[in-house]
Motif scaffolding. Structure first.
Motif, mmCIF file in Angstrom:
data_model
loop_
_atom_site.group_PDB
_atom_site.id
_atom_site.type_symbol
_atom_site.label_atom_id
_atom_site.label_comp_id
_atom_site.label_asym_id
_atom_site.label_seq_id
_atom_site.Cartn_x
_atom_site.Cartn_y
_atom_site.Cartn_z
ATOM 1 N N GLY A 17 18.129 40.845 -55.948
ATOM 2 C CA GLY A 17 19.069 39.744 -55.791
ATOM 3 C C GLY A 17 18.873 38.522 -56.656
ATOM 4 O O GLY A 17 19.603 37.536 -56.497
ATOM 5 N N TYR A 18 17.897 38.524 -57.554
ATOM 6 C CA TYR A 18 17.755 37.368 -58.443
ATOM 7 C C TYR A 18 18.995 37.233 -59.318
ATOM 8 O O TYR A 18 19.572 38.229 -59.754
ATOM 9 C CB TYR A 18 16.501 37.494 -59.307
ATOM 10 C CG TYR A 18 15.252 37.028 -58.595
ATOM 11 C CD1 TYR A 18 14.709 35.783 -58.860
ATOM 12 C CD2 TYR A 18 14.625 37.837 -57.653
ATOM 13 C CE1 TYR A 18 13.563 35.353 -58.200
ATOM 14 C CE2 TYR A 18 13.493 37.413 -56.984
ATOM 15 C CZ TYR A 18 12.968 36.174 -57.267
ATOM 16 O OH TYR A 18 11.844 35.754 -56.609
ATOM 17 N N ASP A 19 19.393 36.001 -59.583
ATOM 18 C CA ASP A 19 20.603 35.735 -60.345
ATOM 19 C C ASP A 19 20.363 35.497 -61.829
ATOM 20 O O ASP A 19 21.271 35.680 -62.634
ATOM 21 C CB ASP A 19 21.328 34.498 -59.786
ATOM 22 C CG ASP A 19 21.865 34.743 -58.398
ATOM 23 O OD1 ASP A 19 22.367 35.858 -58.135
ATOM 24 O OD2 ASP A 19 21.781 33.825 -57.566
ATOM 25 N N ASP A 20 19.163 35.024 -62.188
ATOM 26 C CA ASP A 20 18.923 34.713 -63.591
ATOM 27 C C ASP A 20 17.457 34.841 -63.937
ATOM 28 O O ASP A 20 16.599 34.807 -63.067
ATOM 29 C CB ASP A 20 19.443 33.315 -63.960
ATOM 30 C CG ASP A 20 18.942 32.230 -63.032
ATOM 31 O OD1 ASP A 20 17.717 32.002 -62.990
ATOM 32 O OD2 ASP A 20 19.767 31.589 -62.355
ATOM 33 N N VAL A 21 17.203 34.984 -65.232
ATOM 34 C CA VAL A 21 15.861 35.032 -65.783
ATOM 35 C C VAL A 21 15.857 34.113 -67.005
ATOM 36 O O VAL A 21 16.830 34.071 -67.763
ATOM 37 C CB VAL A 21 15.434 36.470 -66.161
ATOM 38 C CG1 VAL A 21 16.350 37.079 -67.203
ATOM 39 C CG2 VAL A 21 13.995 36.505 -66.637
ATOM 40 N N TRP A 22 14.781 33.353 -67.159
ATOM 41 C CA TRP A 22 14.664 32.422 -68.276
ATOM 42 C C TRP A 22 13.414 32.755 -69.066
ATOM 43 O O TRP A 22 12.332 32.859 -68.507
ATOM 44 C CB TRP A 22 14.633 30.979 -67.760
ATOM 45 C CG TRP A 22 15.959 30.602 -67.164
ATOM 46 C CD1 TRP A 22 16.394 30.866 -65.902
ATOM 47 C CD2 TRP A 22 17.023 29.952 -67.838
ATOM 48 N NE1 TRP A 22 17.675 30.412 -65.744
ATOM 49 C CE2 TRP A 22 18.091 29.837 -66.916
ATOM 50 C CE3 TRP A 22 17.194 29.440 -69.121
ATOM 51 C CZ2 TRP A 22 19.303 29.247 -67.237
ATOM 52 C CZ3 TRP A 22 18.401 28.847 -69.440
ATOM 53 C CH2 TRP A 22 19.442 28.750 -68.513
#
Length: 183
Positions: A17-22
């Motif tokens: 469910g994570y929405d983003d990665v940086w």
């Protein structure tokens, strides 16, 4: 092995469910930072379906802005519109020295680079006559998928970074005490 493990972890994060990665960039240090984050962003795009992919941050004064615009447009296409470009001015003298850049040029490289990237992503035919870039009639092909363009962020610790973000970007990435930037 480290990059492969990171890619597996990012793919797993997407499934829970994570929405983003940086992704973050540094050069000439053995602390796990990647020196070349745009290829990693492309790999994330190829191995995920939904998670947004951002750079937090790419050290823009250490790169050619036209190449950054092209590479990021390609990543945006590969990711089907999931890419966000976060840039920073850099602060480690050894990175600038090692890549043949003068730290005194950071601000003008950053401002010129952001202007060029925005204009190329906006579909303009770009003529530019600056201190570091002289361009005539450049048009980015193919353009990024997102419209009007992928989100563009400026990161930093100083009030100048927040002002630069307000002038040239869509948002600000701040990781320090924000009271000084709010002035």
């Amino acid at each position: 092995d480290l990059y492969e493990a990171h890619l597996r972890q990012i793919a797993w994060a997407e499934t829970i469910g994570y929405d983003d990665v940086w992704l973050t960039e540094h050069h000439f240090c053995a602390d796990g930072h990647a020196p070349s984050i745009l290829p990693l962003a492309a790999a994330v795009a190829a191995t995920t379906q939904r998670i947004r992919i951002g750079t937090g941050v790419l050290l823009l004064p250490l790169h050619d802005a036209v190449r950054v615009a092209e590479d990021c447009a390609t990543i945006d296409i590969l990711s089907r519109g999931r890419f966000e470009l976060g840039v920073g001015i850099g602060y480690r003298p050894q990175e600038f020295a090692g890549l043949g850049r003068d730290t005194r040029d950071r601000a003008t490289l950053m401002d010129e680079g952001l202007t060029i990237i925005r204009r190329l992503w906006d579909g303009e035919s770009v003529d530019f006559d600056g201190k570091h870039y002289q361009l005539q009639g450049l048009r980015l092909t193919p353009p990024p998928l997102q419209r009007p363009r992928p989100p563009l962020w400026v990161g930093g610790f100083a009030p100048a970074a927040a002002r630069r973000a307000a002038r040239l970007a869509d948002g600000y990435i701040g990781t320090a005490d924000m009271a000084a930037q709010a002035r």
